[in-house]
Design an enzyme around this catalytic site. Structure first.
Site, PDB file in Angstrom:
ATOM      1  N   ASN A  55       7.339  -6.443  13.489  1.00 55.03           N
ATOM      2  CA  ASN A  55       6.715  -5.185  13.069  1.00 55.03           C
ATOM      3  C   ASN A  55       5.244  -5.152  13.449  1.00 55.03           C
ATOM      4  OD1 ASN A  55       6.120  -7.252  11.164  1.00 55.03           O
ATOM      5  ND2 ASN A  55       5.408  -5.697   9.747  1.00 55.03           N
ATOM      6  N   LEU A  56       4.494  -4.286  12.825  1.00 51.64           N
ATOM      7  CA  LEU A  56       3.081  -4.141  13.103  1.00 51.64           C
ATOM      8  C   LEU A  56       2.301  -5.424  12.834  1.00 51.64           C
ATOM      9  CD1 LEU A  56       0.649  -2.301  13.735  1.00 51.64           C
ATOM     10  CD2 LEU A  56       0.604  -1.720  11.310  1.00 51.64           C
ATOM     11  N   CYS A  57       2.691  -6.171  11.831  1.00 50.65           N
ATOM     12  CA  CYS A  57       1.915  -7.354  11.418  1.00 50.65           C
ATOM     13  C   CYS A  57       2.678  -8.660  11.607  1.00 50.65           C
ATOM     14  CB  CYS A  57       1.472  -7.204   9.966  1.00 50.65           C
ATOM     15  SG  CYS A  57       0.520  -5.705   9.653  1.00 50.65           S
ATOM     16  N   GLU A  61       5.424 -10.025  10.496  1.00 50.80           N
ATOM     17  CA  GLU A  61       6.117 -10.785   9.452  1.00 50.80           C
ATOM     18  C   GLU A  61       7.556 -10.326   9.221  1.00 50.80           C
ATOM     19  OE1 GLU A  61       4.418  -7.417   6.880  1.00 50.80           O
ATOM     20  OE2 GLU A  61       4.118  -8.379   8.825  1.00 50.80           O
ATOM     21  N   ILE A  75      -4.405  -5.082  -0.681  1.00 52.00           N
ATOM     22  CA  ILE A  75      -3.969  -5.374  -2.053  1.00 52.00           C
ATOM     23  C   ILE A  75      -4.596  -6.665  -2.577  1.00 52.00           C
ATOM     24  CG2 ILE A  75      -1.842  -4.040  -1.862  1.00 52.00           C
ATOM     25  CD1 ILE A  75      -0.303  -6.683  -1.588  1.00 52.00           C
ATOM     26  N   THR A 131       0.797  -1.223   0.000  1.00 46.72           N
ATOM     27  CA  THR A 131       0.000   0.000   0.000  1.00 46.72           C
ATOM     28  C   THR A 131       0.833   1.279   0.000  1.00 46.72           C
ATOM     29  OG1 THR A 131      -2.061  -0.930   0.856  1.00 46.72           O
ATOM     30  CG2 THR A 131      -1.572   1.347   1.468  1.00 46.72           C
ATOM     31  N   SER A 174       6.973  -0.206   3.782  1.00 43.98           N
ATOM     32  CA  SER A 174       5.788  -0.656   4.507  1.00 43.98           C
ATOM     33  C   SER A 174       5.972  -0.634   6.011  1.00 43.98           C
ATOM     34  CB  SER A 174       5.431  -2.085   4.081  1.00 43.98           C
ATOM     35  OG  SER A 174       5.239  -2.167   2.700  1.00 43.98           O
TER      36      SER A 174
END
Length: 977
Positions: free
Chosen positions: A587-589, A591, A777, A359, A374
């Site tokens: 990180n935030l997610c 991965e 996405i 994104t 990202s």
């Protein structure tokens, strides 16, 4: 009393619906709302909500008689039903839109059915049918009158409705799509037209007409998208070319050649596009655009792009889809030698949906501020200046769409001594509150909410307060209701849990080296500190039973959705960059697993391969996959040099190590195309082989780039430089765990040859792979999110663009082939919340193939993830699903994840109390919507929590009032966006 056209009780049917409304709840039965109603002759009437109450009362009067209808019971029922109808109608309108009288009557009928008043509802339905026949007969005798409708333009002028164009546009939208009918869409559109309708409302009427049909035929999602495209095309071409009539007459693609150079010029003039893009050969690029690819969007994808991605000038969208993909491609090709050739190559990859950049890259490539990365990972220092610098950095990084992961473990704990003031610390929690509020304040220009995840190691003395951060009770000054949190768990803790041992909590200022240690070195240092604590040489520490702390971790994860469970040792022991630093958090997610320090903020640049597009007649198309991976890795590597860095620590780290994260999406769709149930050994094997292929080609592509452009600066000393690839690093983790790691190590490709190439040539990127959530996405590409199993086969998805009906098109295809797709099947799918399991007439093979997330044992998800993890140099965003959670199930599941060598896990998904509306999906959906359905889990809803029998070492979940595990499509959830 009968319900016939002669019955005077039915002469006053609800005719109108409000406008500008007080909230529906305030409208009562007689409030005036600022909406209008379209009568059957196309004229408008003001809404009078009291007529709904009159109509409902007369319905009861007609069935139950005067005495019953006059009772207090019926009066109360009427009041309640009227409120329901008004709420439904006001929810369905947007701005100044009008609603057709038939839609109002649909809602009255629906309210009666929902309330269990079946006799009244049945009589009402029969009455409506009789009235329709009567109107048709009268019209036939009198001859259909010609009704001329006018359309109001933006300047207020009126012009006759162009019926021919309306029919032509709808026919074109349905062209080539099986199961769709232009006549049906046109009829539904006409039903929502009225004299004086605005041009925007006319465009929306067509879109919404098609969307009402999606649940019965998934191809209407493409019809809706094409109708939205017509609206966008006229908006953009009018802005760029300045000719409204020419824009209105444009057929798909006819104007891309003259439009594209004008688009670039307009974007530069509006200070939205990088002026350097004007120096490209724009005629060559315009000729390379493929307008036919505009027609491959489904509605959710195109609406998402329209709302959040396409460039706009004060709300006027002027970027068409193929121009959007080319703008991004040009932005990524700025430093290539043959910029046009590479831009066309990049464009072709993006516009085909073979690969999609993340994104931030889509938002910002080719713009004046190309922040394309990202994820950002930071380590927070243990001093006031460092803490507030980290919070400032969060704001700067989040401003341009970066997701954040903060390592807070270094910050001293509650009660620790502060030398400068000779006082005691309040611990890490108050600063987390400030970080939480900063994330909310910086919302990325309204494109998506600012988002951050805080990580804390399990030995930190504030860990128990950290676990409580997302609770809705307690001191609100020590709560972070918006920020994500995650446990950073060392292997030693998991061993203590397994052995029911003690665990000691420390303040990091007294045990500073624990933060940077892992594996055997961590064990030695930690046990030494425990001994010091026993001797009284450490001031701040606390002993707890490891199993009790583990129990609280799982309980809070279940109750609040946080903190997530991530594992420190696998992230570090398998990191290619062990020689250059330590992975302190994800990180935030969850991965990304990159090193951070006071001088380096880790940055990752993401994109995902659409696995669906790489499935051929013989399974996975390796040649196609290799080509896609090669081009994708070049694009991701280009991001690093082009990127706009908001803080110097991020620039320094990214240019030194050059990490990227190539992932995948559409895994569930690929399985279904291959006829493989998710809950099977074949699915696990496909996860293994597909990830092996991506890993092989990604590593080779990075090595080939090293040959062309040079190795990344910190290559020497890395695992890569020693010929240790991700598949080889499993042995390091297994040795640390004394041979207990339960991880498959089989291979099928020529890894020896690639291993030698990497040692000889080097790598362009320190890290190459990471599987991100791909929530948005994947919507753009119209495929399943990331590696997720299907949520439901029919449901309503909520995101920042609105609520959307989602239907599994592959399932519909299979049911049609077996003669099982009909209105009854649609009704059954709604009733059983998108699941086939309880629908008797569906064959078992389809039930297995299309099993939904909560019907699949999560152990299969962990096994498939383990097979992928063996190939990935970073990690994967792995959501876990439990329909009926219990302490025992959670305990077993997360211990299994650790034993199988997973580096991280993400959200725990639980079922919601809010599901697809079981009565009807007759209304449309989306931001421009008329919604007659309850959004599936638009916000956390109460669930029933199973409580497992407590054995000696079982984890027991206490019953709580509300489960907050992520509910799939929460528009406030970063993973869902």
């Amino acid at each position: 009393m009968s319900l016939s056209p002669d019955n005077p009780a039915w002469k006053s049917v609800p005719a109108t619906l409000p406008s500008g409304a007080p909230h529906a709840a305030q409208a009562g039965t007689g409030g005036a709302l600022a909406f209008s109603v379209i009568r059957r002759n196309g004229s408008l009437s003001p809404f009078d909500a009291s007529k709904i109450a009159v109509a409902v009362t007369k319905a009861f009067l007609a069935v139950e008689g005067n005495q019953a209808a006059a009772s207090r019971r019926v009066h109360e029922i009427v009041e309640e039903l009227t409120q329901q109808v008004v709420v439904a109608l006001t929810r369905r309108v947007d701005g100044e839109r009008a609603i057709h009288i038939e839609d109002i009557q649909d809602q009255v009928e629906l309210a009666l059915m929902r309330g269990g008043h079946h006799k009244v509802a049945r009589a009402y339905v029969l009455y409506r049918e009789e009235r329709a026949k009567e109107r048709a007969a009268k019209a036939k005798l009198a001859g259909e009158p010609t009704v001329t409708l006018n359309v109001r333009s933006s300047d207020g002028s009126l012009s006759p409705l162009d019926d021919r164009r309306l029919a032509r546009v709808i026919a074109d939208a349905c062209g080539g799509l099986d199961g769709t009918s232009a006549e049906t869409v046109l009829a539904e559109t006409r039903r929502n037209l009225y004299d004086g309708i605005s041009s925007d409302e006319l465009a929306l009427a067509q879109i919404m007409a098609a969307r009402t049909l999606v649940e019965t035929e998934p191809n209407y999602a493409f019809v809706s998208a094409r109708l939205l495209l017509d609206k966008l095309r006229r908006e953009a071409l009018t802005y760029v070319l300045g000719n409204a009539r020419e824009a209105a007459d444009a057929a798909t693609g006819d104007h891309y050649a003259p439009y594209f150079p004008g688009f670039i010029a307009k974007g530069i003039a509006a200070e939205l596009i990088e002026p350097e893009l004007a120096r490209f050969d724009l005629a060559r690029l315009a000729a390379a655009l493929k307008p036919e690819r505009d027609r491959q969007f489904q509605f959710l994808g195109l609406q998402t792009l329209y709302d959040r991605y396409f460039l706009h000038d004060h709300g006027t969208r002027f970027e068409l889809p193929q121009a959007f993909f080319m703008r991004v491609a040009m932005g990524l090709a700025l430093r290539e030698i043959d910029r046009e050739e590479k831009a066309i190559e990049f464009y072709d990859l993006l516009s085909s949906f073979d690969f999609m950049a993340s994104t931030p890259t889509l938002f910002n490539a080719g713009t004046l501020r190309p922040q394309l990365s990202s994820c950002f990972l930071t380590t927070v220092s243990d001093d006031l200046e460092g803490i507030f610098k980290a919070i400032k950095d969060n704001a700067l990084l989040a401003k341009y769409s970066g997701g954040l992961g903060n390592d807070w473990t270094r910050v001293r704990g509650l009660g620790a001594h502060i030398k400068g003031t000779n006082g005691k610390s309040q611990g890490v929690v108050p600063f987390l509150k400030v970080a939480n509020d900063t994330a909310i304040a910086v919302n990325q220009g309204g494109k998506r909410k600012g988002a951050v995840c805080a990580y804390l190691e399990t030995w930190h003395v504030d860990i128990e307060e950290f676990l409580d951060l997302r609770k809705n009770t307690g001191d609100d000054r020590r709560r972070t209701h918006d920020m994500n949190t995650s446990n950073w768990i060392p292997d030693l803790f998991m061993e203590r849990v397994a052995g029911d041992g003690q665990w000691t909590l420390f303040s990091p200022d007294e045990v500073p080296d624990l933060h940077d240690l892992y594996g055997a070195a961590f064990r030695t240092a930690y046990e030494n500190y425990e001994a010091k604590a026993e001797r009284g040489d450490i001031a701040v520490f606390r002993k707890v039973r490891a199993l009790d702390l583990w129990r609280k971790m799982l309980t809070m994860l279940f109750e609040t959705g946080h903190p997530w469970v991530t594992f420190k040792d696998p992230c570090n022991l398998r990191s290619p960059q062990q020689h250059a630093g330590v992975v302190h958090s994800s990180n935030l997610c969850t991965e990304i697993t990159l090193n951070t320090s006071a001088t380096e903020v880790a940055v990752c640049n993401l994109g995902s391969i659409n696995l669906v597009n790489h499935i051929g007649e013989n399974g996975l198309d390796h040649e196609h996959l290799a080509r896609t991976t090669r081009v994708a890795m070049r694009m991701l590597d280009n991001v690093i040099d082009i990127n706009f860095y908001t803080i110097p620590e991020a620039r320094h780290s990214n240019l030194r190590h050059r990490p990227v994260g190539l992932g995948l999406m559409g895994f569930q769709d690929a399985l279904q195309l291959l006829r493989i149930p998710y809950e099977s050994d074949e699915a696990v094997n496909f996860a293994d082989k597909s990830m092996e292929a991506i890993s092989f080609h990604a590593i080779k592509a990075s090595s080939d780039l090293a040959a062309e452009r040079g190795r990344y600066a910190s290559f020497e000393g890395s695992l890569w430089s020693k010929g240790i690839l991700p598949i080889d690093s499993i042995a390091i983790l297994d040795e640390s765990r004394n041979g207990t790691l339960e991880m498959d190590r089989s291979t099928s490709l020529d890894w020896d040859g690639l291993r030698e190439q990497v040692k000889r040539v080097g790598m362009r990127n320190s890290n190459t792979m990471a599987i991100a959530p791909t929530a948005t996405i994947s919507n753009i590409c119209g495929v399943a999110q990331s590696i997720e199993p299907a949520y439901q086969n029919l449901y309503v998805k909520s995101n920042m663009s609105g609520d959307f009906t989602v239907v599994n098109a592959l399932l519909v295809r299979d049911l049609k082939a077996r003669g099982l797709w009909d209105e009854v099947m649609v009704s059954d799918l709604k009733y059983f919340d998108g699941s086939l399991g309880q629908i008797d007439r569906v064959p078992d093979d389809l039930k297995a193939l299309y099993a939904t997330a909560f019907e699949i044992d999560s152990a299969w998800l962990v096994e498939a993830a383990s097979r992928r993890q063996k190939w990935i140099d970073q990690a994967q965003s792995l959501n876990l699903y439990i329909a009926n959670p219990s302490g025992k199930k959670l305990d077993e599941l997360y211990r299994l994840a650790w034993r199988k060598g997973l580096k991280t896990t993400y959200y725990l998904r639980s079922t919601s109390a809010t599901h697809v509306e079981k009565s009807t999906l007759k209304g449309t959906d989306g931001k421009l919507n008329a919604v007659a359905v309850a959004p599936a889990a638009a916000s956390p809803a109460p669930v029933t929590h199973a409580v497992a029998p407590a054995g000696a070492n079982d984890i027991r979940l206490d019953s709580v009032a509300s489960g907050k595990a992520c509910l799939i499509d929460d528009p406030d959830c970063e993973a869902c966006q």
